[in-house]
Scaffold this active site. Structure first.
Site: not given
Ligand code: IVH
Length: 679
Positions: A40, A43-44, A89-90, A120, A122, A124, A143, A180, A232, A321, A415, A418, A433, A439
């Site tokens: 990740d 990617y970021d 997305s965020l 809150e 996030k 995974d 999604r 999620e 959420y 993050k 092995c 032994c 083994c 052994c």
């Molecule tokens: S809010 C714009 N709240 O994070 C609002 N997203 O990059 C976006 N995710 O795929 C969603 N926990 O599924 C929100 N407490 C949370 C979250 C959450 C996980 C995931 C979401 C989305 C990704 C956003």
């Protein structure tokens, strides 16, 4: 004639195109195939570079740049759901500076910094949208690319925390909630333990297994996976009023019966928000599910409208993050160790890498098939993942970084402890083994396991003392512990009178452990603690178990043919019978704990389950019944009090009707469990 500026733009253009191609490739691996090739964090990094270049050269922005849309193509096998409002997305913040910059920008656009924010976890997992019509769960989708997702309604219906209907007058006629789907760490480990018991391939992490489970074409398979869901947000609503702020929305959702996250907190200053993020970066591992950051959302929904969205990212929210739990490093070598059942366990020797504050030098590779499936080679750059206290894992190779000098792993033939020739049985992922008696690695592994907490729990005897006892030839197998004398113990290095007595007392106390603990401690292949408990409960004492046929063993609910063969094979062997005899002579108890059966609201009542239940697999449902003190059976008899009828209940239903056994529908059963707090 070209100017410097032209040249710079030309260079940027090439790089932008390259980055877009790479990102879309990795989006596909991650969102469509569920097989990421880079971490990740990496990617970021690609996204950040692209975004920076686009910021510098606005003329390079095109509508289909990954910065402008959500990645991923839905797979064709499910129906397609058009999202009436896109799933966004965020944007990410990786440090305090970036969080403050986000806040400052929002404040300047809003014309005030006097707004509250909600923080809150996030989660995974996998984003889902759930549409309710007239209070009924109607359509559930992934999604996908943000505008179109896959219709996974049937699979989502199997998740217990998703209500099938919400009953509350005055709610909108149609609305969509977002959340999620994820797997708890405990559920994930339990599931992998069961898969290992059945010789099935293991999942790499909770996120991948949750993603795989919700996208199963057969919802019954999904139902067997321990999935969960946090809601959420409210996506959209028609025909009714909705709360004006995010925190009130969460309360509203929770009152309707949705599972919202209890760790959401509201703050009025960005300083407090940052402190919250730091606190959670420290304690993320205390949760029973994986989170990769904190989502910060502006509370006032009217402000959301005003601030709007750039590309795919709303200005009213940001994801802080955590430092990554995945990093890439070099795979220096693949070595093996010998497990307590003789299994040959490959592990990765890595170039040391700091993952989230811990230096990782080794990681598990499970078995040969796992190495093959992941396609890792010695010398590869690999993605390594660490989460909480679990052993770090190799996720897979970064194929693009290969030089051609990487070497395939050649499985060992003998092995390492032994030198006995290894065996691999048909259909098994592991090599073993076969030298179970002499052994050294196996003997030490077995002894260490025997004394461990989940087994005979002999306090004060750990791996070190076990090794010393074997080296000094005071003990040759677990039964040897029960003939140890104080004088013998005192011959060991650094063993004083008092600690010798403590060890003897602990050994003595272990004589009273019930049968399931002893069975687990014997290290029989495929017998984990859950299987041991099932066998002990069913057979009651060692003799009955040891003399059971394969068919009798396989008739025990939840015991499959592989486990039955393994247990039967164990008790057929002369050395196993010798060990049991010595343990018996050593005064070790060999029966189940009758009083251990838990008393509870269902005590004295016997349940049988037939057909497929919507929310649980049969073993799960049976475990829940037992947790409330009830008994479970595999066939309907006169003694059966209730038959729980799922879909396609079969012949048990006819039998129950003959006996006049009380019937419980799937929903009634669920209500009963709920009433007693089991779900
Ligand atoms: S809010 C714009 N709240 O994070 C609002 N997203 O990059 C976006 N995710 O795929 C969603 N926990 O599924 C929100 N407490 C949370 C979250 C959450 C996980 C995931 C979401 C989305 C990704 C956003």
């Amino acid at each position: 004639m070209t100017t410097d500026i032209d040249q710079e733009l030309q260079g940027a253009k090439l790089r932008v195109e390259e980055l877009r191609a790479q990102i879309s490739y990795h989006d596909y691996r991650y969102h469509v195939l569920d097989q990421p090739e880079i971490s990740d964090g990496e990617y970021d990094e690609l996204m950040r570079e692209l975004r920076a270049l686009e910021e510098r050269h606005a003329q390079l922005i095109v509508p289909d740049s990954p910065t402008q849309r959500v990645g991923g193509e839905p797979v064709a096998a499910f129906g397609i759901v058009e999202h009436p409002a896109p799933l966004l997305s965020l944007a990410n913040a990786f440090n305090e500076e970036e969080l403050l910059a986000w806040h400052k920008r929002a404040a300047s656009l809003a014309g005030t910094d006097q707004f509250a924010m909600v923080c809150e976890p996030k989660i995974d997992g996998l984003a889902v949208a759930l549409e309710y019509r007239e209070g009924q769960f109607a359509v559930g989708s992934t999604r996908g690319d943000g505008s179109r997702g896959e219709n996974i309604t049937q699979n989502l219906r199997t998740i217990r925390s998703i209500p099938q209907r919400v009953s509350n007058a005055g709610i909108p006629q149609r609305f969509e909630v977002r959340g999620e789907v994820f797997m708890t760490k405990a559920g994930f480990e339990r599931m992998n333990e069961q898969r290992a018991d059945r010789g099935e391939p293991l999942f790499a992490n909770p996120r991948n297994s949750a993603a795989g489970a919700v996208r199963q074409l057969d919802p019954r398979i999904t139902a067997e996976r321990p999935l969960d869901c946090f809601i959420y947000a409210l996506g959209w609503a028609e025909g009714g009023s909705v709360p004006p702020s995010h925190h009130e929305t969460l309360d509203w959702l929770s009152k309707l019966g949705f599972q919202t996250n209890a760790d959401a907190e509201r703050y009025k200053s960005v300083r407090k928000v940052w402190q919250h993020c730091q606190r959670w970066a420290e304690k993320r591992d205390t949760l029973d599910y994986e989170i990769d950051g904190i989502v910060v959302k502006i509370d006032d929904l009217a402000l959301h409208e005003r601030l709007g969205v750039v590309g795919r990212e709303p200005r009213w929210a940001i994801a802080f993050k955590f430092p990554p739990t995945q990093r890439t490093t070099k795979l220096l070598d693949i070595r093996v160790n010998v497990g307590r059942t003789g299994s040959i366990n490959p592990f990765a020797v890595l170039e040391p890498v700091n993952i989230g504050g811990v230096v990782v030098k080794m990681a598990t590779l499970h078995n040969e098939d796992d190495i093959k499936r992941k396609g890792v080679r010695i010398g590869d750059t690999v993605i390594v993942q660490r989460a909480g206290d679990v052993i770090p894992q190799v996720v897979g190779p970064v194929v693009s970084k290969r030089t051609g000098k990487e070497k395939q792993f050649r499985p060992k033939r003998v092995c390492p402890s032994c030198k006995t020739k290894l065996v691999r049985q048909e259909g098994e992922a592991m090599r073993y083994c076969p030298n179970r008696t002499t052994c050294p690695a196996q003997t030490l592994g077995l002894l260490t396991h025997f004394v461990s907490r989940g087994a005979m729990d002999i306090d004060g005897v750990g791996e070190q003392l076990a090794d010393a006892l074997l080296q000094a030839q005071l003990v040759a197998d677990p039964a040897g512990l029960y003939t140890l004398t104080k004088d013998q113990l005192l011959t060991l290095d650094r063993m004083a009178e008092k600690s010798a007595q403590n060890v003897l007392d602990a050994i003595d106390a272990s004589r009273q452990r019930p049968l399931d603990r002893l069975l687990f401690g014997l290290g029989i292949r495929h017998v984990g603690s859950e299987t041991a408990a099932l066998l002990a409960q069913h057979f009651g004492d060692m003799e009955s178990l040891a003399s059971a046929s394969v068919d009798e063993l396989a008739a025990v609910p939840s015991i499959g043919p592989i486990v039955a063969e393994s247990v039967h094979g164990y008790f057929q062997r002369k050395e196993s019978r010798g060990l049991i005899l010595k343990l018996r002579r050593g005064g070790v108890r060999m029966d189940a704990d009758a009083t251990a059966e838990r008393a509870g609201p269902l005590s004295g009542q016997t349940f049988v389950i037939s057909g497929t239940l919507a929310a649980f697999s049969r073993p799960e449902a049976e475990a829940l019944i037992r947790s409330l003190g009830g008994a479970t059976g595999s066939s309907v008899t006169k003694a059966t009090d209730f038959l729980v009828t799922g879909e396609r209940p079969g012949s048990k239903l006819a039998k129950a009707q003959r006996y006049g056994t009380a019937l419980l529908t799937d929903e009634e059963f669920m209500a009963l469990l709920r009433e007693h707090g089991a779900v």
